[in-house]
Design a protein around this motif. Structure first.
Motif, PDB file in Angstrom:
ATOM      1  N   LEU A  82       0.807  -1.222   0.000  1.00  0.00           N
ATOM      2  CA  LEU A  82       0.000   0.000   0.000  1.00  0.00           C
ATOM      3  C   LEU A  82       0.841   1.272   0.000  1.00  0.00           C
ATOM      4  O   LEU A  82       0.560   2.215  -0.737  1.00  0.00           O
ATOM      5  CB  LEU A  82      -0.935  -0.014   1.218  1.00  0.00           C
ATOM      6  CG  LEU A  82      -1.704   1.263   1.549  1.00  0.00           C
ATOM      7  CD1 LEU A  82      -2.595   1.666   0.386  1.00  0.00           C
ATOM      8  CD2 LEU A  82      -2.522   1.089   2.816  1.00  0.00           C
ATOM      9  N   ALA A  83       1.877   1.328   0.822  1.00  0.00           N
ATOM     10  CA  ALA A  83       2.644   2.563   0.975  1.00  0.00           C
ATOM     11  C   ALA A  83       3.749   2.734  -0.058  1.00  0.00           C
ATOM     12  O   ALA A  83       4.381   3.791  -0.104  1.00  0.00           O
ATOM     13  CB  ALA A  83       3.262   2.613   2.378  1.00  0.00           C
TER      14      ALA A  83
ATOM     15  N   GLY B  56      -1.975   6.581   9.681  1.00  0.00           N
ATOM     16  CA  GLY B  56      -2.106   5.356   8.908  1.00  0.00           C
ATOM     17  C   GLY B  56      -3.385   4.603   9.193  1.00  0.00           C
ATOM     18  O   GLY B  56      -4.031   4.073   8.280  1.00  0.00           O
ATOM     19  N   ALA B  57      -3.770   4.552  10.467  1.00  0.00           N
ATOM     20  CA  ALA B  57      -4.976   3.811  10.839  1.00  0.00           C
ATOM     21  C   ALA B  57      -6.229   4.442  10.264  1.00  0.00           C
ATOM     22  O   ALA B  57      -7.116   3.757   9.751  1.00  0.00           O
ATOM     23  CB  ALA B  57      -5.082   3.713  12.356  1.00  0.00           C
ATOM     24  N   THR B  58      -6.329   5.763  10.357  1.00  0.00           N
ATOM     25  CA  THR B  58      -7.522   6.428   9.842  1.00  0.00           C
ATOM     26  C   THR B  58      -7.551   6.420   8.317  1.00  0.00           C
ATOM     27  O   THR B  58      -8.613   6.280   7.712  1.00  0.00           O
ATOM     28  CB  THR B  58      -7.619   7.867  10.373  1.00  0.00           C
ATOM     29  OG1 THR B  58      -6.407   8.575  10.090  1.00  0.00           O
ATOM     30  CG2 THR B  58      -7.857   7.881  11.880  1.00  0.00           C
ATOM     31  N   ALA B  59      -6.389   6.524   7.688  1.00  0.00           N
ATOM     32  CA  ALA B  59      -6.326   6.533   6.227  1.00  0.00           C
ATOM     33  C   ALA B  59      -6.771   5.221   5.619  1.00  0.00           C
ATOM     34  O   ALA B  59      -7.196   5.177   4.461  1.00  0.00           O
ATOM     35  CB  ALA B  59      -4.915   6.857   5.753  1.00  0.00           C
ATOM     36  N   THR B  60      -6.688   4.118   6.384  1.00  0.00           N
ATOM     37  CA  THR B  60      -7.048   2.789   5.886  1.00  0.00           C
ATOM     38  C   THR B  60      -8.333   2.255   6.499  1.00  0.00           C
ATOM     39  O   THR B  60      -8.688   1.102   6.279  1.00  0.00           O
ATOM     40  CB  THR B  60      -5.910   1.792   6.166  1.00  0.00           C
ATOM     41  OG1 THR B  60      -5.604   1.810   7.573  1.00  0.00           O
ATOM     42  CG2 THR B  60      -4.662   2.147   5.374  1.00  0.00           C
ATOM     43  N   SER B  61      -9.039   3.071   7.287  1.00  0.00           N
ATOM     44  CA  SER B  61     -10.286   2.672   7.935  1.00  0.00           C
ATOM     45  C   SER B  61     -10.092   1.475   8.873  1.00  0.00           C
ATOM     46  O   SER B  61     -10.940   0.594   8.978  1.00  0.00           O
ATOM     47  CB  SER B  61     -11.374   2.341   6.899  1.00  0.00           C
ATOM     48  OG  SER B  61     -12.657   2.357   7.488  1.00  0.00           O
ATOM     49  N   THR B  62      -8.970   1.472   9.552  1.00  0.00           N
ATOM     50  CA  THR B  62      -8.730   0.466  10.580  1.00  0.00           C
ATOM     51  C   THR B  62      -9.731   0.686  11.715  1.00  0.00           C
ATOM     52  O   THR B  62     -10.241   1.780  11.912  1.00  0.00           O
ATOM     53  CB  THR B  62      -7.267   0.557  11.051  1.00  0.00           C
ATOM     54  OG1 THR B  62      -6.430   0.209   9.941  1.00  0.00           O
ATOM     55  CG2 THR B  62      -6.975  -0.356  12.202  1.00  0.00           C
TER      56      THR B  62
ATOM     57  N   PRO C  36     -14.549   0.633   3.926  1.00  0.00           N
ATOM     58  CA  PRO C  36     -15.265  -0.626   3.684  1.00  0.00           C
ATOM     59  C   PRO C  36     -16.633  -0.658   4.362  1.00  0.00           C
ATOM     60  O   PRO C  36     -17.479  -1.478   4.012  1.00  0.00           O
ATOM     61  CB  PRO C  36     -14.330  -1.688   4.283  1.00  0.00           C
ATOM     62  CG  PRO C  36     -12.979  -1.052   4.277  1.00  0.00           C
ATOM     63  CD  PRO C  36     -13.236   0.411   4.544  1.00  0.00           C
ATOM     64  N   GLY C  37     -16.844   0.255   5.309  1.00  0.00           N
ATOM     65  CA  GLY C  37     -18.137   0.352   5.974  1.00  0.00           C
ATOM     66  C   GLY C  37     -19.054   1.396   5.372  1.00  0.00           C
ATOM     67  O   GLY C  37     -20.093   1.723   5.962  1.00  0.00           O
ATOM     68  N   TYR C  38     -18.702   1.907   4.183  1.00  0.00           N
ATOM     69  CA  TYR C  38     -19.521   2.947   3.561  1.00  0.00           C
ATOM     70  C   TYR C  38     -20.958   2.448   3.349  1.00  0.00           C
ATOM     71  O   TYR C  38     -21.204   1.451   2.669  1.00  0.00           O
ATOM     72  CB  TYR C  38     -18.925   3.366   2.211  1.00  0.00           C
ATOM     73  CG  TYR C  38     -19.765   4.399   1.489  1.00  0.00           C
ATOM     74  CD1 TYR C  38     -19.636   5.750   1.791  1.00  0.00           C
ATOM     75  CD2 TYR C  38     -20.703   4.016   0.537  1.00  0.00           C
ATOM     76  CE1 TYR C  38     -20.420   6.699   1.137  1.00  0.00           C
ATOM     77  CE2 TYR C  38     -21.486   4.963  -0.119  1.00  0.00           C
ATOM     78  CZ  TYR C  38     -21.347   6.302   0.189  1.00  0.00           C
ATOM     79  OH  TYR C  38     -22.126   7.234  -0.444  1.00  0.00           O
ATOM     80  N   GLY C  39     -21.899   3.149   3.944  1.00  0.00           N
ATOM     81  CA  GLY C  39     -23.313   2.915   3.695  1.00  0.00           C
ATOM     82  C   GLY C  39     -23.899   1.646   4.281  1.00  0.00           C
ATOM     83  O   GLY C  39     -25.087   1.359   4.048  1.00  0.00           O
TER      84      GLY C  39
ATOM     85  N   TRP D 267      -7.962  -2.415   3.523  1.00  0.00           N
ATOM     86  CA  TRP D 267      -6.973  -1.909   2.576  1.00  0.00           C
ATOM     87  C   TRP D 267      -5.544  -2.291   2.928  1.00  0.00           C
ATOM     88  O   TRP D 267      -4.706  -2.453   2.030  1.00  0.00           O
ATOM     89  CB  TRP D 267      -7.083  -0.385   2.490  1.00  0.00           C
ATOM     90  CG  TRP D 267      -8.395   0.101   1.982  1.00  0.00           C
ATOM     91  CD1 TRP D 267      -9.307   0.861   2.663  1.00  0.00           C
ATOM     92  CD2 TRP D 267      -8.964  -0.106   0.684  1.00  0.00           C
ATOM     93  NE1 TRP D 267     -10.404   1.137   1.874  1.00  0.00           N
ATOM     94  CE2 TRP D 267     -10.220   0.555   0.658  1.00  0.00           C
ATOM     95  CE3 TRP D 267      -8.528  -0.795  -0.446  1.00  0.00           C
ATOM     96  CZ2 TRP D 267     -11.034   0.547  -0.468  1.00  0.00           C
ATOM     97  CZ3 TRP D 267      -9.343  -0.803  -1.569  1.00  0.00           C
ATOM     98  CH2 TRP D 267     -10.577  -0.127  -1.569  1.00  0.00           C
ATOM     99  N   GLY D 268      -5.242  -2.421   4.208  1.00  0.00           N
ATOM    100  CA  GLY D 268      -3.863  -2.650   4.612  1.00  0.00           C
ATOM    101  C   GLY D 268      -3.481  -4.106   4.748  1.00  0.00           C
ATOM    102  O   GLY D 268      -2.375  -4.411   5.197  1.00  0.00           O
TER     103      GLY D 268
END
Length: 414
Positions: free
Chosen positions: A48-49, A109-115, A332-335, A372-373
Motif C-alpha cells: 500500500l505505501a 495510517g490507521a484512519t487513512a485505511t479505515s482500521t 469498507p463500511g460505507y453505507g 486496505w492494509g
C-alpha cells in the motif's frame, strides 16, 4: 534500500526513506521530489505505501497533542501512535470512542485505511476524524474539515491525496471498561442469535479456528459509565465466563494482552487487545480481512465454515467483529453496518495464497470489501459506490500523481 513492513510481508522498492523532524522539513521534501508516498508505522501487510520514488516517514516529528475541550477534539501529529495519544488523553480525563486491537499503529495510517475496533454502534477509527492537514504536491499545507465538500472523500485516502501532517479527532469524557472472556460458544447459537451475541457488550470480538466443535471464545468489553462495575452474566448464549487469562486459549501464554477477568480499568487499557505499555505481537504472520453487510453476515460466516478444511492448514486464528456504517467514500463500511471476518495466517506465503483464494471464492456472493492494509487479491471496484468520485478528487488534488504508487494503480485504477 532494504526496508520491510512490520510483519516482513513486503520489501519496499522505493529509492529511500526520508525522516523529517519537522513539518516544514516534510513540506520541503514533498516539493523537491517527483514521487512521494507517506509511511507510518509499517503495519500494512501489502505494498500500500510503496512507490518508485521516496517514502516520507512522519513518525520522527515531535508528537504534539493539543486538546480543545470546548470543541471536544484533539489535534495530533499524524505519525503519533495511538498508544501515545490514548495515554495523554486518559491522563487528562478524555477518551476516544474506540481503539483498534493494536494500539501501536499511527493515527494517520490507521484512519487513512479505515482500521477499526469493534462494536455494533462504533464506527471505524476514521469516523472520529474531524479535520486533516495534507501536504500538497507543491509543498503547501491544505486543510480539510467537517463540512467541507471534499471531507467525506478525504478521510480514508490511502495516501493518494498526499502526506497528512496533523489529524483532529473527536474526543469525549473518559470512561472505564471491563473485559470478560467467554468460552464454549456453540456454532448453532452463533448462527441463530448472532445479533444478540454482538450486542452483549460495547465491543465484542469472536475468536475461532473454523473447524473446532464449538466456535471458540468471545471477548466482551463493557463500557462502565458510572462508578460501579456491573456483574456480567455467567453465560452468554451458553458460553461460560472465565476469570483467568490461562483459561483463554487466545490469550494464554501472552503477557502483552490487555487485562481480562472482568477487572475494571481505563478505556485505553481495555479497548485494545494488546497493552499500550507493552511490546506488541512480533508480526510473524500474514493478515487478511473482509467486511460484509450485517444482513448477510451469518450466511457469509457459514460459507467460510464450510471450507474450514481448506483454511485451517494456514490459519493461526480468525476474529469476527462488527463496525457501524459511515459515509466515508473509501471506507469498507460505507453505507452499511458491517461484520469483519478477519484471518491471522501463519507466515507461509504459498499456503496463505491458496487459502485466500478459497476464502475470496466463498465470500464472493456476499459483496465483500477488503481491509486496505491487509493481503487480498479480489477486485474492489464494484463494491465501492463512490470510487469514481474519489478518482475525480485525486485528479483535482494531485493531477500529476506525485502521490501515486503501484498499489493505487493496481487496486483502484488511479
Amino acid at each position: 534500500m532494504t526496508e520491510r513492513t512490520w510483519a516482513g510481508t513486503h520489501t519496499f522498492a522505493a529509492e529511500a526513506v526520508l525522516e523529517p523532524s519537522t513539518i516544514a522539513e516534510a513540506q520541503e521534501l514533498v516539493a523537491g521530489h517527483r514521487r512521494v508516498r507517506s509511511l507510518g508505522t509499517r503495519h500494512s501487510f501489502n505494498d500500500l505505501a510503496d512507490t518508485d520514488g521516496v517514502l516520507l516517514a512522519l513518525t520522527a516529528i515531535e508528537p504534539v497533542i493539543a486538546i480543545d475541550e470546548a470543541a471536544g477534539a484533539v489535534t495530533v501529529g499524524a505519525g503519533t501512535r495511538y498508544a501515545v495519544v490514548a495515554r495523554h488523553l486518559a491522563d487528562r480525563g478524555w477518551a476516544l470512542h474506540n481503539m483498534g486491537s493494536l494500539p501501536h499503529i499511527s493515527v494517520g495510517g490507521a484512519t487513512a485505511t479505515s482500521t477499526h475496533g469493534s462494536g455494533d454502534r462504533n464506527g471505524s477509527l476514521a469516523t472520529a476524524v474531524r479535520a486533516l492537514e495534507f501536504i500538497a504536491p507543491d509543498g503547501s499545507l491544505r486543510r480539510v474539515a467537517v463540512g467541507d465538500p471534499d471531507f467525506a472523500g478525504s478521510v480514508v485516502h490511502l495516501g493518494a491525496l498526499g502526506p497528512v501532517t496533523r489529524v483532529t479527532l473527536a474526543i469525549e469524557p473518559s470512561y472505564r471498561v471491563r473485559q470478560d472472556t467467554y468460552v464454549g460458544l456453540a456454532w448453532d447459537d452463533l448462527f441463530g442469535r448472532f445479533g444478540e451475541l454482538t450486542a452483549s457488550g460495547y465491543s465484542v470480538s469472536v475468536f475461532t479456528r473454523w473447524n473446532t466443535p464449538d466456535v471458540g471464545e468471545v471477548w466482551v468489553k463493557e463500557r462502565l459509565d458510572d462508578a460501579s462495575a456491573p456483574e456480567m452474566a455467567p453465560t452468554v448464549l451458553g458460553a461460560r465466563r472465565v476469570s483467568e487469562k490461562a483459561d483463554s486459549p487466545a490469550a494464554d501464554g501472552l503477557d502483552n494482552t490487555t487485562e481480562q477477568g472482568g477487572v475494571p480499568g481505563e478505556w485505553c487499557e481495555r479497548l485494545p487487545h494488546f497493552r499500550i505499555d507493552a511490546t506488541p505481537s512480533n508480526g510473524d504472520e500474514i493478515q487478511t480481512e473482509y467486511w460484509v453487510a450485517r444482513e448477510v453476515a451469518v450466511d457469509a460466516i457459514a460459507a467460510v465454515r464450510a471450507i474450514a478444511d481448506r483454511v485451517e492448514p494456514a490459519l493461526l486464528v480468525s476474529e469476527l467483529r462488527t463496525v457501524a456504517a459511515d459515509e466515508l467514500w473509501l471506507s469498507p463500511g460505507y453505507g452499511r453496518d458491517s461484520v469483519c471476518i478477519h484471518f491471522t495466517w501463519k507466515n507461509e506465503p504459498d499456503a496463505v495464497a491458496t487459502a485466500i483464494r478459497h476464502v475470496e471464492r466463498a465470500l464472493a456472493p456476499f459483496d465483500p470489501r477488503p481491509h486496505w492494509g491487509k493481503v487480498f487479491t479480489m477486485p474492489v471496484g464494484d463494491s465501492l459506490p463512490r470510487l469514481d468520485a474519489f478518482r475525480d478528487l485525486v485528479a483535482r488534488v494531485d493531477p500529476d500523481r506525485k502521490f501515486g504508487g503501484p498499489y493505487l494503480e493496481r487496486v483502484l485504477g488511479i
